[in-house]
Motif scaffolding. Sequence first.
Motif, mmCIF file in Angstrom:
data_model
loop_
_atom_site.group_PDB
_atom_site.id
_atom_site.type_symbol
_atom_site.label_atom_id
_atom_site.label_comp_id
_atom_site.label_asym_id
_atom_site.label_seq_id
_atom_site.Cartn_x
_atom_site.Cartn_y
_atom_site.Cartn_z
ATOM 1 N N LYS A 1 1.316 3.576 -4.074
ATOM 2 C CA LYS A 1 0.698 4.882 -4.328
ATOM 3 C C LYS A 1 1.231 5.532 -5.601
ATOM 4 C CE LYS A 1 -0.084 5.730 0.602
ATOM 5 N NZ LYS A 1 0.312 6.544 1.787
ATOM 6 N N ALA B 1 0.827 -1.200 0.000
ATOM 7 C CA ALA B 1 0.000 0.000 0.000
ATOM 8 C C ALA B 1 0.866 1.257 0.000
ATOM 9 C CB ALA B 1 -0.930 -0.001 1.214
ATOM 10 N N GLU B 2 1.975 1.216 0.718
ATOM 11 C CA GLU B 2 2.870 2.373 0.790
ATOM 12 C C GLU B 2 3.561 2.609 -0.554
ATOM 13 O OE1 GLU B 2 4.957 5.619 2.272
ATOM 14 O OE2 GLU B 2 3.345 4.501 3.249
ATOM 15 N N SER C 1 -8.261 4.942 -9.346
ATOM 16 C CA SER C 1 -7.004 5.547 -9.789
ATOM 17 C C SER C 1 -5.867 4.525 -9.796
ATOM 18 C CB SER C 1 -6.642 6.729 -8.880
ATOM 19 O OG SER C 1 -6.541 6.304 -7.527
ATOM 20 N N ILE C 2 -5.962 3.539 -8.899
ATOM 21 C CA ILE C 2 -4.986 2.449 -8.855
ATOM 22 C C ILE C 2 -5.751 1.135 -8.994
ATOM 23 C CG2 ILE C 2 -3.164 1.314 -7.532
ATOM 24 C CD1 ILE C 2 -2.790 3.918 -5.982
ATOM 25 N N LEU D 1 -5.483 1.278 0.406
ATOM 26 C CA LEU D 1 -5.460 2.281 -0.664
ATOM 27 C C LEU D 1 -6.868 2.804 -0.981
ATOM 28 C CD1 LEU D 1 -2.923 0.515 -3.053
ATOM 29 C CD2 LEU D 1 -2.551 2.696 -1.870
#
Length: 309
Positions: free
Chosen positions: A82, A78-79, A141-142, A106
């Motif tokens: 992004k 998750a970090e 977006s992801i 996220l």
Amino acid sequence: MAILVIAEHDNATLKGATLNTITAATKIGGDVEVLVAGAGCGAAAEAAAKVAGVAKVLVADNAAYEYQLAENMGELVAELGKGYSHILAAATTTGKDFLPRAAALLDVNMISEVIGIEGEDTFVRPIYAGNAIATVKSSDSIKVMTVRGTAFDAAAAEGGSAATESVDVAKDAGVSAFASEELAKSDRPELTAASVVISGGRGMGNGDNFEMLYKVADKIGAAVGASRAAVDAGFVPNDMQVGQTGKIVAPDLYVAVGISGAIQHLAGMKDSKVIVAINKDEEAPIFQVADYGLVADLFDAVPELESAL
């Protein structure tokens, strides 16, 4: 547009499913980067850098990732994720464990078991135990997704020369710890990687009768699987189960012995190139997907097959 693939490995070598996932990533388009998270995982990172189609390899070498615990991996992905448009992992027990956690962190949807890429935001996945195929379009977006390895060819393990970059991000959630593992050892091929698989079902009667399948498998270099009914009955261990809740296989040849063909089993093997079924019930559903069917008592047919090899 950059795509992040989470490598599956044992800190020394890459698992084959990673190569299939990289192929899926290249079909999306954009730069493909691979994250190798582990402890003492330099060899796995070197192998990832040689894979064709990989632009960069990120290496998170920390004790927190030694066993790829879902809580720690979820926070790490998750970090790092992004900065990417897509995050992919193989649809294995490991990938299915940590990737939904990363998606939740996220705040995006999770797309599971992708079997086709139709565009950068449009993907194909099975639903209803594989009885229907859904085409889904994501507006997130992801895009976070697991990829079914049997649906994509493996990327070439040699030919790439990606740069390697260390990632100094240590995420230890502190809520779980590795206790132990028991690894099943066999001279036969691994079930999901074998080109030939022979599986037994409830019709085998008991675990001792699986010895007939082992003899055939050893002669033809096959892996041995089982239906959920056989596993639930205690005939064989869980790691042999083929099906929706077991392992998904797509070998060149799949031989189903004494398997009726329940929907959840078919979902795990119906993409096999050639399917052969042996069952004494001519109405068994397995014959509907079989390329070749033999209506016979398995206790007669299998020994005859073994003696003929």
